[in-house]
Write a protein that holds these residues in place. Structure first.
Motif, mmCIF file in Angstrom:
data_model
loop_
_atom_site.group_PDB
_atom_site.id
_atom_site.type_symbol
_atom_site.label_atom_id
_atom_site.label_comp_id
_atom_site.label_asym_id
_atom_site.label_seq_id
_atom_site.Cartn_x
_atom_site.Cartn_y
_atom_site.Cartn_z
ATOM 1 N N PHE A 76 5.854 4.034 2.411
ATOM 2 C CA PHE A 76 6.566 4.551 1.242
ATOM 3 C C PHE A 76 5.877 5.772 0.656
ATOM 4 N N GLY A 87 16.721 -10.995 0.694
ATOM 5 C CA GLY A 87 15.925 -10.522 -0.439
ATOM 6 C C GLY A 87 14.468 -10.914 -0.266
ATOM 7 N N LEU A 88 14.253 -12.166 0.141
ATOM 8 C CA LEU A 88 12.880 -12.636 0.349
ATOM 9 C C LEU A 88 12.212 -11.894 1.508
ATOM 10 N N LEU A 100 12.859 -8.963 2.628
ATOM 11 C CA LEU A 100 12.583 -7.601 2.185
ATOM 12 C C LEU A 100 11.319 -7.571 1.326
ATOM 13 N N LEU A 101 11.231 -8.564 0.433
ATOM 14 C CA LEU A 101 10.070 -8.640 -0.450
ATOM 15 C C LEU A 101 8.783 -8.798 0.365
ATOM 16 N N VAL A 103 7.887 -5.594 2.159
ATOM 17 C CA VAL A 103 7.316 -4.585 1.279
ATOM 18 C C VAL A 103 5.871 -4.938 0.938
ATOM 19 N N VAL A 104 5.633 -6.226 0.651
ATOM 20 C CA VAL A 104 4.270 -6.643 0.299
ATOM 21 C C VAL A 104 3.342 -6.451 1.495
ATOM 22 N N SER A 163 2.547 -2.921 2.148
ATOM 23 C CA SER A 163 1.634 -2.291 1.199
ATOM 24 C C SER A 163 0.195 -2.705 1.448
ATOM 25 N N ARG A 171 -4.087 1.732 1.174
ATOM 26 C CA ARG A 171 -4.936 1.429 0.037
ATOM 27 C C ARG A 171 -4.235 1.748 -1.278
ATOM 28 N N SER A 187 2.305 1.848 -2.752
ATOM 29 C CA SER A 187 3.405 2.799 -2.732
ATOM 30 C C SER A 187 3.869 3.136 -4.128
ATOM 31 N N LEU A 188 2.935 3.551 -4.955
ATOM 32 C CA LEU A 188 3.330 3.971 -6.294
ATOM 33 C C LEU A 188 3.745 5.436 -6.278
#
Lengths: 334, 502, 336
Positions: free
Chosen positions: A273, A312-313, A315-316, A319-320, A323, A327, A330-331
């Motif tokens: 991201f 949804g889960l 995807l979650l 993403v986790v 990330s 380091r 993805s802010l």
């Protein structure tokens, strides 16, 4: 043991092992549950059904590589199908519903639709670079607008029956292989070459990782941003055309929420991201994983709504996990 | 003399980051009523030490004793509650909030109802701003103030914490002379209050002026801790560097100043910080630009590069007027910039050395259509070897390189491109002594290849040792251009502070 | 001086737009200034208004909460479930399909069931917030996943069917009036007052601004960011649950599909209200005006009998325009 953990969680290491393990497990489960799963016929069918999501995920890969995000792809997807339907039923405004009346020869219609899709992407790019709207907010706004536009021009109706050439895009076969799958594979190869072996591609990675460095190295990051959104719009339109052909309708409700599947596919594939890291081959892997999960859920007889919940889960988790390797996480979107 | 009471004692502090031992068994004693200077080159471990004292980082081993009681600092909040305040070098301030809110962030005065008492907050803020003679309305939004005024606010904030221990990290870097004098007065008053002050500075004069004791770190290790009165300048320098050095080395090079200029700048204006700047640089010349931080040096470089849009003025290259609207055009015209902040502006940290080196010259490294990776590798290896970049191979990710090697990567991007003008913005900041000299030699080498060099630096010895002429900037104007024989340290300082009478 | 004039314009510009829109509305439709329409307008706006208060908290820390619409639906169906205590055992058909007044068998006594639903809303917000904080993933992405998950959960729970029957006090929350003001508006008003007190007049609130403006600066000022980065999402979750409960009262049933897409209206209102998507700037006052502007546009288009689809298009354009104006202002300020 510690070194193994380190290897798995370091940048890219996760993609190297975990993603393939997940894919393998999914294939094993599927072939146990459905005996015909690994037959050539089924694989070709799956290839076709993955291609539609595949197209928009390709476009999304470019956008995410540039550090952006495109929420409008599914709306452009639907809009393109509706547009094609309308162009093939030009008489609809004269009351001739369901009767073909082409505005122009179908290949030209394709080109027009692709151009419109690209133009919508271009507008996204301009909103983001020229008016300085955050990527996510700009494409959220245009998503709402374009979807509304698709409903408005079709009056909320489904436009049935397209001509042969349009149907070929979604249903045609070349030998035993679905045409759309070939189109998708060609697109993947072209995109992979563009990203890896052209000046454009290499500069895109630079602009995505750090626009300031890129700018001082003689690259105009804004130009790249505009181009990637245009590419994303183009692929969304292509997917829309093929899907219209597959379903034989121009339908404003199609592909609702697909932007999320595309984002999921890109992230599960291993594109960061934060921008500047990843690629289309990884995305293909992500598309296959997402597609297989959906396929499996259907095989298990799970209804669409609980499927959404599970997606949804998934995807979650994607993403986790995605990330964990980076380091900074993805802010990047703030 | 009776030694003052010890407030804070740090014993055997060690801290490692991936690949680096930042601090190795370091002790530090902070006494009441004493200004304790912390000195060391960049990368010596000073910032890590104060980050541990300020609670931003946690130490790996060692212990901290505050008034003889062991303390455990988990975060900046702990440190503040225990009376340790840090004035950071950068401005960690909130641009969208008012000055008063910034001063009292997280500890706004409250009325009896427990609600924030804005009137009292503004009144208190005014009080602290008055103490440092800062004429700032506490109701102003911070982001609307100039950078130097923002710095004053952050000083007021550090003072307002009324901490037992105050850690000041290079406060002098961005202050004017008058502001610095005022700061020293305040520090003196803290001494009489019996507080402990840790003062970090690169300027030796300051250490001798206000320090009572100096602790020197080198490569994360404690070199020594001595009362200032036992030291002289040479001894301190030797502690810092570890071996005898001749600080300024001036090479005798004759530059023919009648030669035609390569780049000429006329009446350049950009924003507030570049105002009517004129100068020219000829082939083989190193033109130094000195000025305080915030005097417009970086902005000038960015304006020439086309990174920020110029308001007026023109640039002439090889006697031809050019319009530069973007860095890409600047590069096409033969100008490049080695930027101030290497990590965020110079290199792609996540990419390899060869990806970085080849980035600006990709177009010349392709075949008919596609990029040729063999050419890229050959090209980047060539310049990697030429600049002696220390890494196993050119596939190494840049984030794992040392500062000096990263800087060489930035330079390597441009050296192979046959450019005419090189702008260096603080090229040796934050890299160790040996690498500094290497970079300076590379700059001299470029000049001998008849390149025009613009060198922006805050280090007067650096400017004096390698520049042929020096332009001094003050508040966006180039107030003086001095030849090497005219330039002295005193003149540069005087011009840069706006006092024209030399 | 110039920037002062500019900021005055950007502060009061919003208010001027609101007044102009009201004037325009009354010109366009004679029905606008009738008591019935105004009541309708304000109670319609209240739902978005309540969500937008929560969204303001989230946007102040530079986040986005896309899950609020789903939480509205989830809270609504959860409330419906709590009204049918026997639901878990035999799932009779009559509670799915409305056949006159159903028999309610509440699991919990009245205030407790609402509190329970609000706690679940808080929990959902807490999950989003802590995942975002712990793994440093932007809340927009986490809440996107939560949006799909929560909606899927709500809809699959009853197969998408609404559960009919809510007790009178809850209907009163939606339809009741006090001093001639509709209850939803009063609830919105009191939430706004509480939020203003919290954000402007407590240290806690000021710390939210600080963390949103610059996390590093806040940390170095002795503020621990975690709490302030999770709390706004909890607020947003609770307020979405509040809307879910009131909506159940309004429709007389728990409906898992309610609230779809409402997050965009809430975001739009906050952004129109002048909050910065990068955090640290914005406030409840601006958000309220943003909600009223959004509501007015909806109301007038309804009065003029404009179709739903062009309405959606108009909404997209309004959001983009608000963002564009903000972007232009921001770039002008940075050039000053």
């Amino acid at each position: 043991m510690n070194r193994l953990v380190k290897y798995i969680t370091r940048d890219g290491g996760l993609s190297a092992i975990l993603r393939y393990v997940v894919l393998l497990i999914l294939i094993i489960i599927a072939s146990i549950m459905a005996p015909g799963f690994l037959s050539m016929q089924n694989i070709l069918n799956l290839l076709r059904s993955f291609s539609f999501l595949g197209f928009i995920s390709l476009g999304m890969t470019f956008v995410i590589l540039s550090g952006g995000i495109d929420l409008s792809v599914a709306a452009i997807f639907a809009f393109s199908g509706v547009l094609l339907g309308l162009f093939q039923h030009w008489g609809i405004y004269l009351g001739h519903v369901d009767k073909l009346s082409l505005l122009a020869p179908t290949p030209i219609l394709f080109l027009i639709v692709l151009a419109v899709g690209s133009a919508l992407g271009l507008i996204n790019g301009l909103l983001i670079t020229k008016l300085r709207i955050t990527d996510f907010a700009a494409t959220l706004g245009s998503m709402i607008f374009i979807r509304g536009f698709a409903f408005a021009i079709s009056g909320g109706r489904t436009i049935f029956n397209l001509d042969e050439i349009a149907l070929f895009m979604g249903r045609g076969m070349i030998g035993p292989v679905p045409f759309v799958a070939i189109l998708f594979l060609v697109s993947v190869i072209v995109c992979a070459i563009v990203l890896r072996y052209t000046v454009f591609g290499k500069r895109l990675y630079a602009a995505g990782e750090n626009p300031v460095v890129a700018k001082l190295s003689g690259i105009n990051p804004q130009k790249y941003k505009i181009i990637v959104y245009t590419i994303s719009g183009f692929f969304a339109a292509l997917a829309g055309i093929c899907m219209a052909g597959r379903l034989n309708v121009g339908e404003p409700r199609v592909a609702e929420g697909w932007e999320l599947d595309a984002i999921a596919a890109v992230v599960i594939g291993g594109t960061s991201f934060a921008g500047g890291r990843g690629g289309v081959i990884k995305t293909v892997l992500g598309v296959i994983i997402i597609g297989l999960i959906r396929n499996l859920l259907s095989l298990m007889g799970i209804l669409p709504d609980p499927q959404e919940m599970i997606m949804g889960l998934v995807l979650l988790f994607a993403v986790v996990f995605g990330s964990l390797g980076t380091r900074k996480g993805s802010l990047a979107h703030t | 003399m009776i030694e003052n009471k010890i407030i804070l004692e740090a014993r055997g502090i060690s801290k490692s980051f991936p690949g680096v031992k930042a601090l190795d068994n370091v002790d530090l004693l902070i006494r009441a009523g004493e200004v304790h200077c912390l000195a060391g080159e960049n990368g010596a471990g000073k910032s890590t030490l104060i980050e541990i004292l300020g609670g931003t980082h946690q130490m790996d081993s060692g212990e901290l004793l505050l008034n003889n009681r062991k303390i455990n600092l988990q975060n900046p909040k702990n440190a503040q509650e225990l009376g340790i305040a840090v004035l950071h070098q950068e401005l960690p301030m909130l641009r969208d909030l008012t000055v008063a809110e910034n001063l009292f962030l997280g500890r706004q005065p409250r009325s009896r109802l427990g609600l924030v008492d804005y009137r009292k907050m503004y009144k208190d803020a005014k009080k602290w701003l008055d103490i440092i003679n800062a004429d700032i309305d506490p109701r102003t939004i911070l982001g609307r103030l100039s950078v130097s005024k923002q710095q004053l606010v952050s000083i007021a904030k550090a003072i307002s914490l009324q901490a037992q221990i105050m850690i000041l990290d290079e406060p002098s870097a961005v202050l004017t002379a008058a502001e610095l004098t005022r700061l020293f007065e305040i520090i003196a008053s803290f001494k009489t209050d019996g507080r402990g002050i840790v003062y970090i500075s690169h300027r030796l004069e300051e250490i001798f002026e206000i320090g009572d004791r100096v602790t020197v770190l080198r490569n994360g290790k404690l070199v020594g801790s001595e009362p200032i009165k036992n030291l002289n300048r040479d001894m301190l320098v030797q502690m810092l560097v570890g071996h005898e050095v001749s600080e300024s080395y001036i090479e005798n090079k004759s530059v023919d100043l009648t030669r035609k200029p390569v780049i000429e700048i006329y009446g350049l204006n950009q924003g507030h910080l570049v105002r009517n700047v004129n100068f020219m640089v000829s082939a083989g010349e190193i033109f130094g630009i000195y000025g305080l931080v915030g005097s417009g040096r970086t902005e000038l470089a960015r304006a020439i590069m086309g990174a920020d849009k110029i308001d007026s003025g023109h640039i002439i290259l090889d006697e031809k007027k050019v319009r530069i609207k973007s860095p890409a055009e600047a590069i096409r015209n033969g100008i490049c910039l080695v930027p101030e902040d290497r990590k965020s502006q110079g290199v792609l940290l996540e990419k390899s050395i060869s990806e970085n080196i080849s980035l600006p010259s990709l177009k010349s490294l392709r075949g008919k259509v596609l990029v040729n990776y063999r050419k890229i590798l050959k090209y980047s290896n060539e310049y990697m070897n030429k600049l002696k970049i220390a890494a196993p191979d050119s596939g190494q990710t840049v984030k794992f390189l040392s500062g000096g090697n990263q800087q060489k990567v930035v330079l390597a991007k441009w050296i192979g491109m046959n450019l005419k003008v090189f702008i260096f913005d603080e090229p040796t900041r934050g890299i160790d002594v040996g690498a500094k000299e290497e970079i300076r030699n590379l700059i001299r080498g470029l000049a001998s290849e008849k390149k025009a060099i613009i060198l922006i630096s805050s280090e007067i010895p650096e400017i004096l040792s390698i520049a042929d002429r020096v332009g001094v900037m003050h508040e966006g104007r180039m107030v003086a251009i001095l030849t090497r024989s005219e330039a002295t340290k005193e003149k540069l300082v005087a011009y840069s502070m706006g006092s024209i009478t030399v | 001086m110039k920037s002062k004039a500019l900021s005055l314009l950007s502060d009061y510009g919003l208010f001027i737009i609101l007044i102009a829109l009201i004037a325009l509305s009354s010109l366009l439709s004679p029905l606008f200034f009738t008591a019935a329409n105004l009541k309708n307008f304000i109670s319609q706006a209240s739902y978005n208004g309540i969500l937008a208060v929560g969204m303001t908290f989230v946007i102040l820390i530079g986040g986005i909460d896309l899950s609020v619409g789903s939480i509205v639906g989830f809270a609504s169906i959860l409330y419906g479930t709590l009204m049918h205590g026997n639901f878990f055992t035999f799932m009779p058909n009559e509670i799915f399909i409305y056949k006159g007044a159903p028999v309610l068998t509440p699991v919990l006594p009245l205030p407790l069931d609402i509190i329970f639903v609000l706690l679940v809303g808080a929990l959902l917000g807490f999950i989003t917030g802590s995942i975002s904080r712990r793994f440093r993933i932007h809340s927009f992405i986490v809440s996107l996943c939560m949006m799909i998950f929560i909606r899927g959960l709500a809809v699959s729970y009853t197969n998408g069917q609404p559960l009919f029957g809510v007790p009178d006090p809850v209907s009163y929350l939606a339809y009741g009036e006090l001093f001639g003001i509709p209850m939803p508006a009063l609830i919105w008003l009191s939430i706004c007052i509480a939020a203003i007190l919290l954000l402007k007049y407590t240290r806690f609130g000021r710390r939210i601004y600080a963390v949103g403006g610059d996390e590093v600066a806040a940390r170095l000022s002795g503020i621990q960011p975690s709490l302030y980065q999770v709390f706004p999402l909890i607020v947003s979750g609770v307020l979405a649950a509040v809307v879910g409960v009131i909506m159940s009262g309004r429709m007389g049933c728990g409906d898992p599909k309610i609230g779809e897409g409402w997050q965009t209206d809430a975001i739009a209102a906050v952004v129109i209200g002048g909050a910065s998507l990068s955090g640290g700037r914005g406030g409840i006052g601006g958000t309220v005006i943003g909600v009223l502007i959004m509501g007015l546009i909806n109301n007038v288009m309804n009065l003029l009998e404009i179709d739903a689809y062009p309405q959606q298009m108009a909404k997209g354009i309004i959001i983009l325009a608000a963002l564009a104006i903000q972007g232009i202002f921001a770039s002008r300020n940075s050039n000053d």
